[in-house]
Design a protein around this motif. Sequence first.
Motif, PDB file in Angstrom:
ATOM      1  N   GLY A 116      -5.644  -2.801  -5.679  1.00 41.75           N
ATOM      2  CA  GLY A 116      -4.835  -1.726  -5.103  1.00 41.75           C
ATOM      3  C   GLY A 116      -5.220  -1.423  -3.672  1.00 41.75           C
ATOM      4  O   GLY A 116      -4.363  -1.160  -2.824  1.00 41.75           O
ATOM      5  N   ALA A 117      -6.519  -1.458  -3.397  1.00 39.89           N
ATOM      6  CA  ALA A 117      -6.976  -1.252  -2.018  1.00 39.89           C
ATOM      7  C   ALA A 117      -6.500  -2.381  -1.110  1.00 39.89           C
ATOM      8  O   ALA A 117      -6.080  -2.146   0.026  1.00 39.89           O
ATOM      9  CB  ALA A 117      -8.497  -1.145  -1.980  1.00 39.89           C
ATOM     10  N   HIS A 122      -2.864  -1.774  -0.503  1.00 40.57           N
ATOM     11  CA  HIS A 122      -2.690  -0.619   0.386  1.00 40.57           C
ATOM     12  C   HIS A 122      -2.907  -1.001   1.851  1.00 40.57           C
ATOM     13  O   HIS A 122      -2.216  -0.510   2.735  1.00 40.57           O
ATOM     14  CB  HIS A 122      -3.644   0.500  -0.014  1.00 40.57           C
ATOM     15  CG  HIS A 122      -3.591   1.690   0.887  1.00 40.57           C
ATOM     16  ND1 HIS A 122      -2.521   2.554   0.886  1.00 40.57           N
ATOM     17  CD2 HIS A 122      -4.452   2.145   1.818  1.00 40.57           C
ATOM     18  CE1 HIS A 122      -2.734   3.497   1.788  1.00 40.57           C
ATOM     19  NE2 HIS A 122      -3.907   3.269   2.360  1.00 40.57           N
ATOM     20  N   HIS A 123      -3.848  -1.877   2.090  1.00 38.14           N
ATOM     21  CA  HIS A 123      -4.154  -2.297   3.463  1.00 38.14           C
ATOM     22  C   HIS A 123      -3.297  -3.481   3.917  1.00 38.14           C
ATOM     23  O   HIS A 123      -3.509  -4.019   5.000  1.00 38.14           O
ATOM     24  CB  HIS A 123      -5.637  -2.643   3.596  1.00 38.14           C
ATOM     25  CG  HIS A 123      -6.513  -1.442   3.487  1.00 38.14           C
ATOM     26  ND1 HIS A 123      -6.589  -0.476   4.464  1.00 38.14           N
ATOM     27  CD2 HIS A 123      -7.341  -1.026   2.499  1.00 38.14           C
ATOM     28  CE1 HIS A 123      -7.428   0.475   4.096  1.00 38.14           C
ATOM     29  NE2 HIS A 123      -7.897   0.159   2.894  1.00 38.14           N
ATOM     30  N   LEU A 176       1.576  -5.438  -4.025  1.00 38.53           N
ATOM     31  CA  LEU A 176       1.213  -4.569  -5.138  1.00 38.53           C
ATOM     32  C   LEU A 176       1.743  -5.105  -6.466  1.00 38.53           C
ATOM     33  O   LEU A 176       1.037  -5.067  -7.479  1.00 38.53           O
ATOM     34  CB  LEU A 176       1.718  -3.147  -4.896  1.00 38.53           C
ATOM     35  CG  LEU A 176       1.373  -2.124  -5.975  1.00 38.53           C
ATOM     36  CD1 LEU A 176      -0.142  -1.993  -6.115  1.00 38.53           C
ATOM     37  CD2 LEU A 176       2.002  -0.794  -5.669  1.00 38.53           C
TER      38      LEU A 176
END
Length: 109
Positions: A26-27, A30-31, A36
């Motif tokens: 998820g990180a 996100h970046h 996802l």
Amino acid sequence: MPLLVLYVTLMLTVVLQEEVAPLAGGAAAHHGHASLLLVIAACTAGSWAGDLALFAIGRRGGRLARRARRARPLRFIARHPLAAPLVMRFSIGARFTLAIACGAAGLPV
């Protein structure tokens, strides 16, 4: 190629580190380093494959699980055959034990 390595790594690490791999994926999403939806798919596939492998281990080594010290999870599954897989998904520390015990108890796949 590096993205493929990321998704395969997520699939493999979710088997052992079930909580950490989705957070790391998820990180990364996100970046902007990963998609996802592909992170979710990789973590789902890895978790499913890991549980299925543990279930198969229980099916093959069921007589070891039926010994007196290890029979407690089998009694739980015999009393609650529908709730045991759900408990296995959401309990901390019992995921490996209950997956193997579900296989040893003869629950259908």
